[in-house]
Scaffold this motif. Structure first.
Motif, PDB file in Angstrom:
ATOM      1  N   GLN A  25       1.014   6.893  -6.662  1.00 25.71           N
ATOM      2  CA  GLN A  25      -0.278   7.518  -6.932  1.00 25.71           C
ATOM      3  C   GLN A  25      -1.270   6.510  -7.540  1.00 25.71           C
ATOM      4  O   GLN A  25      -2.038   6.834  -8.443  1.00 25.71           O
ATOM      5  CB  GLN A  25      -0.103   8.707  -7.903  1.00 25.71           C
ATOM      6  CG  GLN A  25       0.941   9.727  -7.486  1.00 25.71           C
ATOM      7  CD  GLN A  25       0.537  10.471  -6.224  1.00 25.71           C
ATOM      8  OE1 GLN A  25      -0.582  10.952  -6.112  1.00 25.71           O
ATOM      9  NE2 GLN A  25       1.454  10.548  -5.268  1.00 25.71           N
ATOM     10  N   ARG A  38       0.797   4.073  -2.811  1.00 29.97           N
ATOM     11  CA  ARG A  38       0.593   5.482  -2.456  1.00 29.97           C
ATOM     12  C   ARG A  38       1.662   6.346  -3.107  1.00 29.97           C
ATOM     13  O   ARG A  38       1.373   7.421  -3.649  1.00 29.97           O
ATOM     14  CB  ARG A  38       0.645   5.607  -0.931  1.00 29.97           C
ATOM     15  CG  ARG A  38      -0.089   6.819  -0.367  1.00 29.97           C
ATOM     16  CD  ARG A  38      -0.194   6.711   1.149  1.00 29.97           C
ATOM     17  NE  ARG A  38      -0.936   5.522   1.544  1.00 29.97           N
ATOM     18  CZ  ARG A  38      -0.527   4.654   2.473  1.00 29.97           C
ATOM     19  NH1 ARG A  38       0.616   4.853   3.109  1.00 29.97           N
ATOM     20  NH2 ARG A  38      -1.258   3.612   2.769  1.00 29.97           N
ATOM     21  N   ASP A  78      -8.129   0.839  -4.924  1.00 32.12           N
ATOM     22  CA  ASP A  78      -9.224   0.672  -3.961  1.00 32.12           C
ATOM     23  C   ASP A  78     -10.578   0.665  -4.651  1.00 32.12           C
ATOM     24  O   ASP A  78     -11.552   0.117  -4.107  1.00 32.12           O
ATOM     25  CB  ASP A  78      -9.181   1.780  -2.910  1.00 32.12           C
ATOM     26  CG  ASP A  78      -8.054   1.577  -1.906  1.00 32.12           C
ATOM     27  OD1 ASP A  78      -7.579   0.425  -1.784  1.00 32.12           O
ATOM     28  OD2 ASP A  78      -7.633   2.564  -1.264  1.00 32.12           O
ATOM     29  N   ARG A  79     -10.656   1.277  -5.831  1.00 34.20           N
ATOM     30  CA  ARG A  79     -11.929   1.286  -6.569  1.00 34.20           C
ATOM     31  C   ARG A  79     -12.147   0.016  -7.386  1.00 34.20           C
ATOM     32  O   ARG A  79     -13.227  -0.204  -7.928  1.00 34.20           O
ATOM     33  CB  ARG A  79     -11.996   2.501  -7.502  1.00 34.20           C
ATOM     34  CG  ARG A  79     -12.136   3.834  -6.767  1.00 34.20           C
ATOM     35  CD  ARG A  79     -12.558   4.931  -7.710  1.00 34.20           C
ATOM     36  NE  ARG A  79     -11.600   5.171  -8.759  1.00 34.20           N
ATOM     37  CZ  ARG A  79     -10.584   6.022  -8.686  1.00 34.20           C
ATOM     38  NH1 ARG A  79     -10.396   6.723  -7.567  1.00 34.20           N
ATOM     39  NH2 ARG A  79      -9.754   6.192  -9.699  1.00 34.20           N
ATOM     40  N   ARG A 113       0.821  -1.213   0.000  1.00 32.96           N
ATOM     41  CA  ARG A 113       0.000   0.000   0.000  1.00 32.96           C
ATOM     42  C   ARG A 113       0.859   1.268   0.000  1.00 32.96           C
ATOM     43  O   ARG A 113       0.516   2.262  -0.650  1.00 32.96           O
ATOM     44  CB  ARG A 113      -0.940   0.002   1.211  1.00 32.96           C
ATOM     45  CG  ARG A 113      -2.078  -1.001   1.066  1.00 32.96           C
ATOM     46  CD  ARG A 113      -3.293  -0.595   1.877  1.00 32.96           C
ATOM     47  NE  ARG A 113      -4.460  -1.347   1.446  1.00 32.96           N
ATOM     48  CZ  ARG A 113      -5.273  -0.971   0.473  1.00 32.96           C
ATOM     49  NH1 ARG A 113      -5.028   0.159  -0.174  1.00 32.96           N
ATOM     50  NH2 ARG A 113      -6.313  -1.689   0.144  1.00 32.96           N
ATOM     51  N   GLU A 116      -0.879  12.307 -14.865  1.00 33.47           N
ATOM     52  CA  GLU A 116      -1.056  11.429 -13.703  1.00 33.47           C
ATOM     53  C   GLU A 116       0.248  10.718 -13.349  1.00 33.47           C
ATOM     54  O   GLU A 116       0.672  10.684 -12.187  1.00 33.47           O
ATOM     55  CB  GLU A 116      -2.147  10.384 -13.990  1.00 33.47           C
ATOM     56  CG  GLU A 116      -3.558  10.949 -14.113  1.00 33.47           C
ATOM     57  CD  GLU A 116      -4.561   9.854 -14.438  1.00 33.47           C
ATOM     58  OE1 GLU A 116      -4.116   8.760 -14.851  1.00 33.47           O
ATOM     59  OE2 GLU A 116      -5.769  10.080 -14.294  1.00 33.47           O
ATOM     60  N   GLU A 167      -2.990   4.139  -5.293  1.00 33.10           N
ATOM     61  CA  GLU A 167      -3.822   3.540  -4.247  1.00 33.10           C
ATOM     62  C   GLU A 167      -5.308   3.803  -4.484  1.00 33.10           C
ATOM     63  O   GLU A 167      -6.143   2.915  -4.286  1.00 33.10           O
ATOM     64  CB  GLU A 167      -3.407   4.072  -2.872  1.00 33.10           C
ATOM     65  CG  GLU A 167      -4.093   3.325  -1.727  1.00 33.10           C
ATOM     66  CD  GLU A 167      -3.588   3.800  -0.376  1.00 33.10           C
ATOM     67  OE1 GLU A 167      -3.604   2.985   0.555  1.00 33.10           O
ATOM     68  OE2 GLU A 167      -3.189   4.976  -0.260  1.00 33.10           O
ATOM     69  N   ASP A 168      -5.639   5.007  -4.946  1.00 28.95           N
ATOM     70  CA  ASP A 168      -7.058   5.348  -5.116  1.00 28.95           C
ATOM     71  C   ASP A 168      -7.732   4.454  -6.145  1.00 28.95           C
ATOM     72  O   ASP A 168      -8.810   3.911  -5.899  1.00 28.95           O
ATOM     73  CB  ASP A 168      -7.193   6.815  -5.533  1.00 28.95           C
ATOM     74  CG  ASP A 168      -6.881   7.765  -4.378  1.00 28.95           C
ATOM     75  OD1 ASP A 168      -6.869   7.288  -3.219  1.00 28.95           O
ATOM     76  OD2 ASP A 168      -6.629   8.950  -4.638  1.00 28.95           O
ATOM     77  N   PHE A 169      -7.111   4.307  -7.314  1.00 33.71           N
ATOM     78  CA  PHE A 169      -7.778   3.502  -8.340  1.00 33.71           C
ATOM     79  C   PHE A 169      -7.766   2.009  -7.988  1.00 33.71           C
ATOM     80  O   PHE A 169      -8.694   1.279  -8.346  1.00 33.71           O
ATOM     81  CB  PHE A 169      -7.178   3.768  -9.730  1.00 33.71           C
ATOM     82  CG  PHE A 169      -6.040   2.882 -10.131  1.00 33.71           C
ATOM     83  CD1 PHE A 169      -6.241   1.570 -10.552  1.00 33.71           C
ATOM     84  CD2 PHE A 169      -4.728   3.364 -10.123  1.00 33.71           C
ATOM     85  CE1 PHE A 169      -5.195   0.760 -10.943  1.00 33.71           C
ATOM     86  CE2 PHE A 169      -3.674   2.557 -10.504  1.00 33.71           C
ATOM     87  CZ  PHE A 169      -3.914   1.250 -10.921  1.00 33.71           C
ATOM     88  N   GLY A 211     -10.148  -4.800  -4.663  1.00 28.15           N
ATOM     89  CA  GLY A 211      -8.970  -4.116  -4.161  1.00 28.15           C
ATOM     90  C   GLY A 211      -7.680  -4.810  -4.548  1.00 28.15           C
ATOM     91  O   GLY A 211      -7.455  -5.137  -5.715  1.00 28.15           O
ATOM     92  N   GLN A 213      -2.794   3.524 -15.555  1.00 28.91           N
ATOM     93  CA  GLN A 213      -2.905   2.614 -14.412  1.00 28.91           C
ATOM     94  C   GLN A 213      -1.830   1.542 -14.458  1.00 28.91           C
ATOM     95  O   GLN A 213      -1.216   1.216 -13.441  1.00 28.91           O
ATOM     96  CB  GLN A 213      -4.297   1.992 -14.396  1.00 28.91           C
ATOM     97  CG  GLN A 213      -5.409   2.971 -14.027  1.00 28.91           C
ATOM     98  CD  GLN A 213      -6.789   2.374 -14.223  1.00 28.91           C
ATOM     99  OE1 GLN A 213      -6.992   1.467 -15.029  1.00 28.91           O
ATOM    100  NE2 GLN A 213      -7.764   2.901 -13.493  1.00 28.91           N
TER     101      GLN A 213
END
Length: 603
Positions: free
Chosen positions: A472, A469, A478-479, A465, A532, A474-476, A483, A499
Motif C-alpha cells: 500500500q 502495491r 508516485d506523489r 511496483r 494505513e 505505490e500511491d505515495f 517517483g 511511509q
C-alpha cells in the motif's frame, strides 16, 4: 545477541603494550606483499638520494683542499658539475620515491578498509550491540589513515634514516676518527632517551585514539538524534558532554606534545653540541696542521646533514607508535569471531518447499551475561499461516524471530524451514526464503527503488511496483517528486513513520519470500498511520508463512493463531478468541496492550 560470540576487548581495553602493538603492526605483512616491490624501490630511491647528499660534502672537501688551497682552478668545473649532478640525482630520487610509495600505500589502505567493512557486515548482531559506531568509524577512517602515513613515510624513513646515520658515521670516521667519535658520543644518549619516550608515548597514543572514537560517537549520535535533542531541550547537556570529551582529548594531545617537546629538545641540543665540539677540536687540528680546512668543513657538513636523520628519530618513533596502536585497534575488530557462517557442506533448498517454520526445543543463552533467554521453545508455523508472537517485555520475542533468518544461532535445539535445519543452508539461500522487517524501519540515503530492492538486487522496476502495491505504498511513492528515483534522506526522516514502515514492508516482500518475519511492525505509530500500515499488512501477509511479534491488539487480530511466550517458553497457542476465553495470562497481557495503545492514541 549471538550467544556463541567470544568476548573481545571493549574499546580502550585492548593490548596497548609496545610488544602487542608492534606485533599488530607486523600482522600487516600480507597486505604489504603485493606492493613489496614498490616499497623496496621507494626505500632504495630515498636511500640513494641520502647517499647523494652525503657525497656532496666530500666534493666540497676536494674543492677546498684542491682549487682553493692550491689556487689551481683547473679541476673546479668538474667538481662543480659533480655537485650539480649529485644534487639533481638527489631531487629526482626523492620524486621517484614519492611516485612509487603513493600508489602502494593507498592500495594497502583501500584493501584494509575493504576487508574491515566486509568483516563488519559478517559479524553477528551481538558484536554491533557491544561496540559504539563511533569507535568502529574511527578505526575504519582515522586509524587506517595513520597506518597509510606510516607505510608511505615513517616506516621507510625510520629504516633509511638509520642506515644514513650509520653511513654518515662511517664517512666521518673515514675523514677523521676523532670527528666520528665526537658525533657518536653525542648521538648515543638519544637511543636511551628515545626508548624511554617510546613506552610513554605508546600509552598516550592509544588513549588519544580511543578518545577520538568516543568523540566521534557523540557527534554521530547528536546529528542522528537532533530532533530528539531539540524536542527535549537536551542540547546543552549533550554539548557539555561533548566539551568534556573534547577537553579530555585535548589534554591527552597536550601530554603527547609535552613528551615530544622533551625529546625534541634533547634531539636538537645533543647534535648541535656535537657540531660545536667538532669545530673546537677541528680548529686546533687545523692550527696544528694535522687536519686540512677541507676535512673540517666536510666533517661539519656531514654532521649537519645528519641532523635531519637524527632530529627525525623522535617524530618517526611517534608516528611508528601511533601506527602500531592503530594496527592494534584495527585487529581488535578484525579478530572478532564470525559465528554465523555458511555450513561446510550446505544442503540445497527443497524444490517443493512451502515455508513451514518449526522451533524444536529452542534454547538461547547470551554470551555476555550468560542468561538463558529461551528455555525450550516448541512452536510450528504452518505454511501460509500467520502466527502472532506475544509476551511480556523481555520474554525473548525479538530473540526468537532473529533465529529464523540466522541473525543469531540457537545454543540448543534447532529451527527448521520445510524440515531443514537453517544452519544446514547457505545464508544467501536461507535469506531468499526468509525475509524480515524490523520494528525500526531503517532506510538508507538512496532512491526509493534502491531501498525497496536492497535485499533482491536482481528485481525489475515492475517487481518493485508490485511490492509497493502490496505494501500500500505505490500511491505515495508516485506523489514523490521523482517517483522511484526520489532519493530518501538519511534514515528516511523526510518521510512519515507510516511511509517508512510501508517501504520496509515492500522491501521484505519484493523477493517473494516464503517466510516473513515481522518484529512489531505497528510499533510507535499513531492511530491514523497504524490503520494505513495495518491495511498494508493484511495484503502483505496473504499467502506467506508469517511470524509476527505483536505489541498491539490490532496486530494480534491479523493472525490466524497466537503464541504466548513467557519465561522463555511457549505457554499457550491458539486463536485470539480461544485464548481470550481460556487463558487468564493472555487476558492480562492483552489488557496491558489495550492500555498502552490507548495512551499512544491520546498522545
Amino acid at each position: 545477541m549471538d550467544a556463541t560470540t567470544s568476548v573481545h576487548p571493549a574499546p580502550g581495553d585492548g593490548d596497548s603494550t609496545p610488544t602487542g602493538s608492534i606485533a599488530a603492526l607486523r600482522r600487516l605483512t600480507p597486505y604489504l606483499r603485493p606492493v613489496r616491490g614498490r616499497l623496496i624501490g621507494s626505500g632504495a630511491a630515498v636511500l640513494g638520494s641520502m647517499v647523494c647528499g652525503l657525497m656532496i660534502p666530500l666534493v666540497i672537501q676536494r674543492v677546498l683542499d684542491g682549487p682553493v688551497a692550491t689556487r689551481d682552478t683547473g679541476p673546479l668545473p668538474w667538481l662543480l658539475l659533480a655537485v650539480a649532478v649529485l644534487g639533481t640525482a638527489e631531487a629526482l630520487l626523492f620524486y621517484l620515491r614519492r611516485r612509487l610509495v603513493a600508489r602502494a600505500s593507498t592500495r594497502v589502505e583501500a584493501e584494509l578498509r575493504a576487508d574491515l567493512y566486509h568483516h563488519l557486515q559478517r559479524l553477528p548482531i551481538s558484536f554491533h550491540d557491544r561496540w559504539q559506531s563511533g569507535q568502529l568509524l574511527s578505526r575504519a577512517v582515522s586509524d587506517l589513515s595513520t597506518i597509510r602515513q606510516f607505510i608511505a613515510f615513517a616506516g621507510i624513513f625510520l629504516v633509511v634514516n638509520s642506515i644514513t646515520l650509520v653511513l654518515g658515521l662511517l664517512v666521518l670516521f673515514w675523514l677523521s676518527p676523532m670527528l666520528g667519535l665526537i658525533t657518536l658520543v653525542f648521538a648515543a644518549p638519544l637511543v636511551m632517551i628515545s626508548s624511554r619516550y617510546e613506552s610513554g608515548y605508546q600509552v598516550l597514543a592509544r588513549r588519544s585514539q580511543d578518545q577520538v572514537g568516543d568523540l566521534t560517537t557523540t557527534v554521530e549520535e547528536s546529528v542522528l538524534g537532533i530532533r530528539v535533542l531539540k524536542a527535549f531541550g537536551r542540547g546543552p547537556q549533550l554539548t557539555a558532554r561533548f566539551l568534556k570529551q573534547a577537553n579530555d582529548l585535548r589534554n591527552t594531545e597536550l601530554a603527547k606534545y609535552r613528551l615530544q617537546a622533551k625529546l625534541w629538545a634533547a634531539i636538537l641540543l645533543l647534535p648541535e653540541l656535537g657540531i660545536a665540539a667538532q669545530l673546537l677540536f677541528g680548529t686546533f687540528q687545523v692550527v696544528d696542521g694535522t687536519m686540512t680546512v677541507g676535512t673540517l668543513v666536510a666533517g661539519v657538513t656531514v654532521a649537519s646533514y645528519l641532523s635531519w636523520p637524527t632530529d627525525s628519530i623522535g617524530w618517526l618513533l611517534a608516528e611508528s607508535n601511533q601506527a602500531a596502536t592503530a594496527s592494534a585497534r584495527y585487529w581488535e575488530v578484525r579478530d572478532a569471531r564470525i559465528t554465523v557462517t555458511d555450513p561446510e557442506s550446505p544442503r540445497p533448498l527443497p524444490v517443493d518447499g512451502k515455508g513451514e517454520v518449526r522451533f524444536h526445543d529452542v534454547r538461547f543463552r547470551h554470551s555476555g551475561s550468560g542468561r538463558e533467554v529461551l528455555r525450550g521453545v516448541d512452536l510450528t508455523v504452518r505454511p501460509g499461516e500467520t502466527v502472532a508472537l506475544v509476551g511480556p517485555t523481555g520474554s525473548g520475542k525479538t530473540t526468537l524471530t532473529a533465529l529464523v533468518p540466522r541473525l543469531a544461532d540457537v545454543t540448543g535445539g534447532k529451527v527448521t524451514v520445510d524440515g531443514m535445519d537453517v544452519r544446514d543452508l547457505r545464508l544467501a539461500d536461507l535469506r531468499t526464503v526468509v525475509a524480515m522487517a524490523f520494528e525500526d524501519p531503517v532506510l538508507f540515503s538512496a532512491s526509493v527503488r534502491e531501498n525497496v530492492a536492497l535485499g533482491s538486487p536482481g528485481v525489475t522496476d515492475e517487481d518493485v511496483r508490485v511490492a509497493l502495491r502490496i505494501a500500500q505504498a505505490e500511491d505515495f511513492v508516485d506523489r514523490l517528486p521523482w517517483g522511484l528515483d526520489t532519493r530518501i534522506g538519511e534514515e528516511g526522516l523526510s518521510l512519515s513513520g507510516g511511509q517508512r514502515q510501508r517501504l520496509a514492508l515492500a522491501r521484505a516482500v519484493v523477493g517473494k519470500p516464503q517466510v516473513l518475519v515481522l518484529d512489531d511492525p505497528l510499533s510507535a505509530l499513531d492511530v491514523h498511520t497504524e490503520a494505513e500500515v495495518e491495511h498494508a499488512l493484511r495484503s502483505v501477509l496473504s499467502g506467506v508463512t508469517a511470524l509476527v511479534v505483536a505489541h498491539r491488539p490490532s496486530t494480534v487480530q491479523l493472525a490466524d493463531r497466537v503464541a504466548l511466550l513467557d519465561g522463555g517458553r511457549i505457554t499457550a497457542v491458539g486463536t485470539h478468541s480461544d485464548l481470550l476465553a481460556t487463558n487468564p495470562d493472555y487476558r492480562d497481557l492483552l489488557s496491558t496492550m489495550d492500555e498502552s495503545a490507548d495512551e499512544e492514541s491520546v498522545a
